[in-house]
Design a protein around this motif. Structure first.
Motif, PDB file in Angstrom:
ATOM      1  N   VAL B 193      52.535   5.298  45.223  1.00 48.96           N
ATOM      2  CA  VAL B 193      51.692   5.579  44.063  1.00 48.96           C
ATOM      3  C   VAL B 193      52.433   5.093  42.812  1.00 48.96           C
ATOM      4  CG1 VAL B 193      50.514   7.369  42.729  1.00 48.96           C
ATOM      5  CG2 VAL B 193      50.740   7.614  45.208  1.00 48.96           C
ATOM      6  N   ASP B 194      51.707   4.467  41.912  1.00 51.62           N
ATOM      7  CA  ASP B 194      52.314   3.912  40.711  1.00 51.62           C
ATOM      8  C   ASP B 194      51.353   4.114  39.551  1.00 51.62           C
ATOM      9  OD1 ASP B 194      53.360   2.378  38.685  1.00 51.62           O
ATOM     10  OD2 ASP B 194      53.819   0.641  39.951  1.00 51.62           O
ATOM     11  N   LEU B 195      51.730   4.985  38.617  1.00 53.58           N
ATOM     12  CA  LEU B 195      50.851   5.184  37.457  1.00 53.58           C
ATOM     13  C   LEU B 195      51.420   4.503  36.213  1.00 53.58           C
ATOM     14  CD1 LEU B 195      49.330   8.777  37.840  1.00 53.58           C
ATOM     15  CD2 LEU B 195      48.327   6.565  38.350  1.00 53.58           C
TER      16      LEU B 195
ATOM     17  N   LEU C   7      45.385  12.983  39.601  1.00 54.82           N
ATOM     18  CA  LEU C   7      45.622  12.241  40.846  1.00 54.82           C
ATOM     19  C   LEU C   7      44.346  11.941  41.621  1.00 54.82           C
ATOM     20  CD1 LEU C   7      48.851  13.907  42.256  1.00 54.82           C
ATOM     21  CD2 LEU C   7      48.576  11.577  41.395  1.00 54.82           C
ATOM     22  N   ASN C   8      43.576  12.992  41.961  1.00 59.34           N
ATOM     23  CA  ASN C   8      42.380  12.799  42.783  1.00 59.34           C
ATOM     24  C   ASN C   8      41.105  12.950  41.963  1.00 59.34           C
ATOM     25  OD1 ASN C   8      43.815  12.342  45.201  1.00 59.34           O
ATOM     26  ND2 ASN C   8      44.204  14.544  45.353  1.00 59.34           N
ATOM     27  N   SER C   9      41.212  12.667  40.681  1.00 58.58           N
ATOM     28  CA  SER C   9      40.043  12.825  39.819  1.00 58.58           C
ATOM     29  C   SER C   9      38.889  11.952  40.302  1.00 58.58           C
ATOM     30  CB  SER C   9      40.418  12.440  38.391  1.00 58.58           C
ATOM     31  OG  SER C   9      39.244  12.263  37.630  1.00 58.58           O
ATOM     32  N   PRO C  10      37.711  12.531  40.468  1.00 57.89           N
ATOM     33  CA  PRO C  10      36.569  11.738  40.922  1.00 57.89           C
ATOM     34  C   PRO C  10      36.004  10.842  39.812  1.00 57.89           C
ATOM     35  CG  PRO C  10      35.929  14.026  40.597  1.00 57.89           C
ATOM     36  CD  PRO C  10      37.387  13.937  40.281  1.00 57.89           C
ATOM     37  N   THR C  11      36.340  11.147  38.567  1.00 57.36           N
ATOM     38  CA  THR C  11      35.707  10.402  37.466  1.00 57.36           C
ATOM     39  C   THR C  11      36.605   9.329  36.840  1.00 57.36           C
ATOM     40  OG1 THR C  11      36.400  12.175  36.002  1.00 57.36           O
ATOM     41  CG2 THR C  11      34.134  12.252  36.791  1.00 57.36           C
ATOM     42  N   LEU C  12      37.922   9.562  36.838  1.00 56.25           N
ATOM     43  CA  LEU C  12      38.800   8.630  36.127  1.00 56.25           C
ATOM     44  C   LEU C  12      39.002   7.333  36.907  1.00 56.25           C
ATOM     45  CD1 LEU C  12      41.703  10.965  34.866  1.00 56.25           C
ATOM     46  CD2 LEU C  12      39.742  10.134  33.578  1.00 56.25           C
ATOM     47  N   SER C  13      38.974   6.204  36.192  1.00 57.95           N
ATOM     48  CA  SER C  13      39.313   4.924  36.810  1.00 57.95           C
ATOM     49  C   SER C  13      40.832   4.834  36.914  1.00 57.95           C
ATOM     50  CB  SER C  13      38.794   3.774  35.962  1.00 57.95           C
ATOM     51  OG  SER C  13      39.565   3.671  34.788  1.00 57.95           O
ATOM     52  N   LYS C  14      41.326   3.837  37.630  1.00 58.25           N
ATOM     53  CA  LYS C  14      42.777   3.672  37.788  1.00 58.25           C
ATOM     54  C   LYS C  14      43.470   3.580  36.420  1.00 58.25           C
ATOM     55  CE  LYS C  14      46.314   2.636  40.549  1.00 58.25           C
ATOM     56  NZ  LYS C  14      46.737   2.873  41.897  1.00 58.25           N
ATOM     57  N   TYR C  21      48.099   9.988  32.530  1.00 59.50           N
ATOM     58  CA  TYR C  21      49.458  10.320  32.977  1.00 59.50           C
ATOM     59  C   TYR C  21      50.483   9.984  31.893  1.00 59.50           C
ATOM     60  CZ  TYR C  21      53.680  10.705  35.734  1.00 59.50           C
ATOM     61  OH  TYR C  21      54.917  11.071  36.173  1.00 59.50           O
ATOM     62  N   PHE C  22      50.273   8.853  31.227  1.00 59.02           N
ATOM     63  CA  PHE C  22      51.163   8.454  30.148  1.00 59.02           C
ATOM     64  C   PHE C  22      51.214   9.523  29.060  1.00 59.02           C
ATOM     65  CE2 PHE C  22      53.074   5.335  27.251  1.00 59.02           C
ATOM     66  CZ  PHE C  22      53.923   4.719  28.152  1.00 59.02           C
ATOM     67  N   ASP C  23      50.035  10.084  28.733  1.00 58.62           N
ATOM     68  CA  ASP C  23      49.982  11.171  27.743  1.00 58.62           C
ATOM     69  C   ASP C  23      50.778  12.371  28.218  1.00 58.62           C
ATOM     70  OD1 ASP C  23      48.438   9.700  26.084  1.00 58.62           O
ATOM     71  OD2 ASP C  23      46.525  10.571  26.717  1.00 58.62           O
ATOM     72  N   LEU C  24      50.594  12.706  29.504  1.00 58.65           N
ATOM     73  CA  LEU C  24      51.295  13.856  30.070  1.00 58.65           C
ATOM     74  C   LEU C  24      52.810  13.644  30.002  1.00 58.65           C
ATOM     75  CD1 LEU C  24      50.792  16.559  31.703  1.00 58.65           C
ATOM     76  CD2 LEU C  24      51.216  15.184  33.746  1.00 58.65           C
ATOM     77  N   VAL C  25      53.253  12.446  30.392  1.00 58.09           N
ATOM     78  CA  VAL C  25      54.683  12.137  30.360  1.00 58.09           C
ATOM     79  C   VAL C  25      55.216  12.254  28.933  1.00 58.09           C
ATOM     80  CG1 VAL C  25      56.394  10.297  30.643  1.00 58.09           C
ATOM     81  CG2 VAL C  25      54.692  10.693  32.420  1.00 58.09           C
ATOM     82  N   ASN C  26      54.464  11.702  27.975  1.00 55.72           N
ATOM     83  CA  ASN C  26      54.938  11.747  26.594  1.00 55.72           C
ATOM     84  C   ASN C  26      55.039  13.157  26.047  1.00 55.72           C
ATOM     85  OD1 ASN C  26      55.616   9.137  26.025  1.00 55.72           O
ATOM     86  ND2 ASN C  26      53.524   8.532  25.486  1.00 55.72           N
ATOM     87  N   ARG C  27      54.168  14.039  26.532  1.00 53.87           N
ATOM     88  CA  ARG C  27      54.256  15.437  26.093  1.00 53.87           C
ATOM     89  C   ARG C  27      55.460  16.133  26.705  1.00 53.87           C
ATOM     90  NH1 ARG C  27      48.636  15.567  26.675  1.00 53.87           N
ATOM     91  NH2 ARG C  27      48.775  16.601  28.686  1.00 53.87           N
ATOM     92  N   ASN C  28      55.907  15.671  27.868  1.00 54.37           N
ATOM     93  CA  ASN C  28      56.980  16.353  28.591  1.00 54.37           C
ATOM     94  C   ASN C  28      58.357  15.754  28.394  1.00 54.37           C
ATOM     95  OD1 ASN C  28      55.942  18.528  30.722  1.00 54.37           O
ATOM     96  ND2 ASN C  28      54.367  16.974  30.423  1.00 54.37           N
ATOM     97  N   LYS C  29      58.370  14.515  27.969  1.00 53.51           N
ATOM     98  CA  LYS C  29      59.624  13.781  27.901  1.00 53.51           C
ATOM     99  C   LYS C  29      60.531  14.317  26.807  1.00 53.51           C
ATOM    100  CE  LYS C  29      60.415   8.832  28.225  1.00 53.51           C
ATOM    101  NZ  LYS C  29      59.714   7.535  28.250  1.00 53.51           N
ATOM    102  N   PRO C  30      61.779  14.649  27.118  1.00 51.64           N
ATOM    103  CA  PRO C  30      62.685  15.053  26.038  1.00 51.64           C
ATOM    104  C   PRO C  30      62.983  13.853  25.137  1.00 51.64           C
ATOM    105  CG  PRO C  30      63.861  14.902  28.131  1.00 51.64           C
ATOM    106  CD  PRO C  30      62.409  14.640  28.428  1.00 51.64           C
ATOM    107  N   LYS C  31      62.998  14.090  23.839  1.00 53.98           N
ATOM    108  CA  LYS C  31      63.256  12.997  22.889  1.00 53.98           C
ATOM    109  C   LYS C  31      64.759  12.862  22.664  1.00 53.98           C
ATOM    110  CE  LYS C  31      58.855  12.215  21.956  1.00 53.98           C
ATOM    111  NZ  LYS C  31      58.519  12.614  23.337  1.00 53.98           N
ATOM    112  N   PRO C  32      65.232  11.643  22.404  1.00 58.78           N
ATOM    113  CA  PRO C  32      66.651  11.512  22.088  1.00 58.78           C
ATOM    114  C   PRO C  32      66.959  12.252  20.792  1.00 58.78           C
ATOM    115  CG  PRO C  32      65.498   9.412  21.764  1.00 58.78           C
ATOM    116  CD  PRO C  32      64.525  10.350  22.391  1.00 58.78           C
TER     117      PRO C  32
END
Lengths: 119, 335, 159
Positions: B193-195, C7-14, C21-32
Motif C-alpha cells: 500500500v502506498d499513499l 483506507l477502505n472508503s467507498p467514496t474516495l478515489s485513490k 492521508y497527507f492531511d492526517l500525516v501533517n496533523r500528526n507529524k512533529p515539527k522541527p
C-alpha cells in the motif's frame, strides 16, 4: 568590530540554509544546500552584489559557501580581463585552487589515516 | 480448494507450528535501552570484532541462528530450511550467513517486515508438511543501513523529529511441527500500500497505511476484532507511525488504542536521542525473539497479533520521483 | 473530517485517499524545533566565520596579500574540519548546529571526508578515491560551470 560583523553575517547566511531545510520538510538536503549556495554566491558575485558584503563582513561572507562561489566568479571575470576567453576557463579554478586542493589532499589523508566510528 | 485460507489474505494453520526456541543479539545502544536485559547477547561495539559493519551484521545473524538452535541442542543438519532476510542490497547478511550455516536457504526481502514474513512462510512450510523444523531470522545494523539508504554517519546533518534509528541487532526463531511451546495459529500477508509519502526520514508515515490495512483485513478475515487479542504489536512504526496506524484503524471502526504498542517505541528510551524510535529488520527481530516471547511465556499475554512493518524504500526510485510503498505481514502467536 | 474512513472508503478515489492521508500525516507529524535550530545555526555559523576572521587577520599580519590570506584561511578551516570529521566530532556538532556547520567551507570538507571515510573499506580507488567526491563533486561541477558562464558573459560584454 570586524569580528562582530563576521559573526552576524556568517550566522545570518547559515540561518537562510537552516530555514530552507526546515521549512521544506527536508526535501532540500544538505547536498542541495551546498550546491545551491555555491552557485548562488557565484551568480550574486557576477551581478556585483556579493562584493559589498565581503567588504563589509570579511570572513563572515567568504567563509560560508557563497564566498566560494564569489571567489570562483571573480576569478573567472578577472581571468577574462587578463587572458580573454581562456581566462573564463582558468580564472575560477586558479582563484580557488588552494581551497579545493586543500580539501582533496586533507580529505584524502584523513580518510586514509582514520577509521570511521559510526553511530 | 484452499482449505486453510481464511477470507482474503489470511491463512489458518491446521496444526499450528510450535516456537521451539529463539535468540536475540543486539548492539550496545540497544543494550542500554529499556529492553537491554532481555537480549541474549550484547555487542561491545558496532564492529563485533569484524573488519566492516556489513561483516558485523552477518556475524550477528549467524550467531543468533546458531544460538537459537543450541538452546535446544540442535545443529544445522537438524533444520530443513532457513528463511531469512535483511535490508542490504542483495540481502547480503542473510546470503552470507546461509553460506556459513549450510542450511537450505530461502532468502526474503520484506524490508523491516522480514521477521514476520519469515515466521509466516516458515509456518506454512511446517503446517503444509514440507518441513519438520525451520529457522527464521532477520538482521539490521545502523551503520550499514544508514550509508546505503541515507547519508554517511559522519556527515554533520540534523535528523528530523520523524526520523527513526535503525536497530543494530539480529533475531532468530526455530519453528517445529511438534513439541512444547507457543504456537503460530494464523498468518496474514499484506498488500503493498502506498499513499504517496516520499520522505525517507519519515518511514512511519510511509508504512502506516499498509500496516493498518493488514490489521483491518486480518480482523475481517477471521471474523473478529481487537477483543480477540491481549496485545497488538507492530514492528517498527515508531511514535509517529504508531499514532497514524491507531487513527487509520479507528477510522475503519476498530479501537485498538489500549492494547496496541510497537517494537520501535519499546526498544529505545526517548532520552537516547533516537527521535521517533527504532526501525530496521533487527528492531522487530530482537524485540519479538526476546522480550515479546518471554512475556507471552510468562503469562503476561495469551494471544498476540504481531505485525511486521516494512517500508520498501529504494533510494534510486525516490530520486526518480517515486513515493515509498509499505507492507505489513501479521502472525498470531498463542500461548 | 477527523473520523472519515480513508483506507477502505467507498467514496474516495485513490488521489482523494492520498490527499486525506497527507492531511492526517501533517496533523500528526512533529515539527522541527525551528527557533532552536535557527539559534544554533546562527551561533555556530557565526563562530566559524569569526574563527575565519581571526585567521584572516593573522595571515594578513604575516605579510600575505588579501587573496593569499583568504586562501590560507580556507585551507586552515578545511584542514580543521577534515580532522574533526576523522575524529568523529564534526557530526556531533552538526546534530545541533544544522546549517551552521553545513554552509561554511568546513561543511564542504566534512562532506568529502565523511563519504570517503565510510567507503574506505571498499578500497582505495572505488572507495576513498571515488567517494571523496560523492557530495563535493556536484558542488564543484555547478560551481565551475556557473563561474565559467559568468566569465563567458563578461567576455561577451567586454568584446
Amino acid at each position: 568590530m570586524d569580528f562582530l560583523k563576521a559573526f552576524l553575517v556568517g550566522g545570518a547566511i547559515c540561518v537562510i540554509g537552516q530555514l530552507l531545510m526546515d521549512l521544506t520538510s527536508y526535501k532540500i538536503t544538505p547536498a542541495h544546500i551546498l550546491v545551491s549556495f555555491v552557485s548562488a554566491g557565484a551568480v550574486l558575485s557576477g551581478l556585483g552584489l556579493y562584493k559589498p558584503l565581503v567588504d563589509f563582513a570579511g570572513a563572515g561572507a567568504t567563509v560560508p559557501l557563497p564566498g566560494f562561489g564569489h571567489a570562483l566568479a571573480q576569478g573567472a571575470i578577472e581571468g577574462v580581463e587578463e587572458k580573454g576567453l581562456l581566462g573564463a576557463f582558468a580564472g575560477g579554478v586558479e582563484a580557488t585552487a588552494v581551497g579545493v586542493a586543500a580539501a582533496i589532499i586533507f580529505g584524502y589523508l584523513v580518510a586514509v589515516i582514520f577509521n570511521p566510528k559510526g553511530e | 480448494m484452499a482449505t486453510k485460507k481464511l477470507g482474503k489474505q489470511t491463512v489458518r494453520f491446521q496444526n499450528p507450528p510450535v516456537i521451539l526456541s529463539s535468540a536475540a543479539i543486539a548492539g550496545p545502544k540497544e543494550g542500554e535501552g529499556p529492553l537491554g536485559l532481555y537480549f541474549d547477547q550484547l555487542l561491545k561495539d558496532n564492529l563485533f570484532e569484524e573488519e566492516t559493519w556489513e561483516k558485523a551484521e552477518r556475524k550477528m545473524l549467524f550467531e543468533a541462528i546458531i544460538l537459537a538452535m543450541n538452546k535446544i541442542d540442535l545443529v544445522p543438519e537438524d533444520i530443513d530450511f532457513m528463511l531469512a532476510g535483511d535490508l542490504l542490497n542483495q540481502i547480503i547478511s542473510a546470503n552470507y550467513t546461509a553460506r556459513q550455516t549450510e542450511i537450505p536457504f530461502i532468502g526474503l526481502y520484506g524490508a523491516c517486515s522480514t521477521m514476520a514474513e519469515s515466521l509466516a512462510l516458515g509456518s506454512i512450510l511446517i503446517d503444509g508438511g514440507f518441513a519438520a523444523k525451520v529457522v527464521c531470522g532477520a538482521s539490521s545494523h545502523y551503520n550499514t543501513a544508514e550509508r546505503q539508504y541515507r547519508f554517511p554517519t559522519e556527515l554533520g546533518v540534523q535528523r528530523p523529529p520523524t526520523a527513526q534509528w535503525t536497530v543494530t541487532g539480529a533475531g532468530a526463531t526455530v519453528l517445529g511441527e511438534s513439541g512444547k511451546g507457543l504456537r503460530v495459529s494464523h498468518a496474514t500477508f499484506g498488500k503493498v500500500v502506498d499513499l504517496g509519502i516520499s520522505d525517507a526520514n519519515d518511514m512511519g508515515s510511509a508504512m502506516a497505511p499498509a500496516v493498518a490495512d493488514t490489521i483491518v483485513t486480518h480482523f475481517q478475515d477471521i471474523g473478529g476484532n481487537e477483543t480477540y487479542y491481549d496485545l497488538i504489536i507492530t514492528g517498527d512504526m515508531g511514535n509517529v507511525g504508531k499514532g497514524l496506524v491507531q487513527q487509520l484503524v479507528a477510522k475503519e471502526g476498530y479501537n485498538i488504542a489500549d492494547k496496541y504498542t510497537d517494537c520501535g517505541v519499546l526498544v529505545f528510551d526517548p532520552a537516547q536521542d533516537t527521535h521517533a524510535g527504532g526501525s530496521g529488520c533487527g528492531c522487530s527481530a530482537i524485540v519479538f525473539n526476546s522480550y515479546l516471547l518471554h512475556e507471552i511465556l510468562g503469562g503476561k499475554f495469551k494471544k498476540v497479533l504481531f505485525i511486521g512493518s516494512g517500508a520498501l524504500l529504494s533510494p534510486t526510485a525516490l530520486q526518480q520521483g517515486e513515493s515509498i510503498p509499505g507492507i505489513g505481514h501479521a502472525v498470531v502467536i498463542e500461548a | 473530517m477527523a473520523s472519515e474512513q480513508i483506507l477502505n472508503s467507498p467514496t474516495l478515489s485513490k488521489n482523494d485517499k492520498k490527499k486525506a492521508y497527507f492531511d492526517l500525516v501533517n496533523r500528526n507529524k512533529p515539527k522541527p524545533p525551528l527557533l532552536r535550530n535557527i539559534f544554533w545555526a546562527f551561533v555556530i555559523g557565526g563562530l566559524i566565520s569569526v574563527i575565519g576572521q581571526g585567521l584572516l587577520i593573522l595571515y594578513s599580519g604575516q605579510g600575505l596579500d588579501e587573496k593569499s590570506a583568504g586562501a590560507a584561511t580556507s585551507a586552515t578551516l578545511v584542514f580543521a574540519a577534515a580532522l574533526l570529521t576523522g575524529l568523529g566530532v564534526y557530526d556531533n556538532i552538526g546534530k545541533f548546529a544544522g546549517a551552521g556547520s553545513i554552509v561554511p567551507i568546513t561543511g564542504f570538507a566534512n562532506s568529502m571526508v565523511a563519504s570517503a571515510l565510510e567507503w574506505k573499506r571498499e578500497g582505495m580507488v572505488f572507495g576513498v578515491g571515488a567517494k571523496l567526491f560523492a557530495i563535493a563533486g556536484p558542488v564543484l561541477v555547478y560551481g565551475f560551470v556557473t563561474s565559467w558562464l559568468i566569465g563567458l558573459i563578461a567576455f561577451i560584454f567586454k568584446g
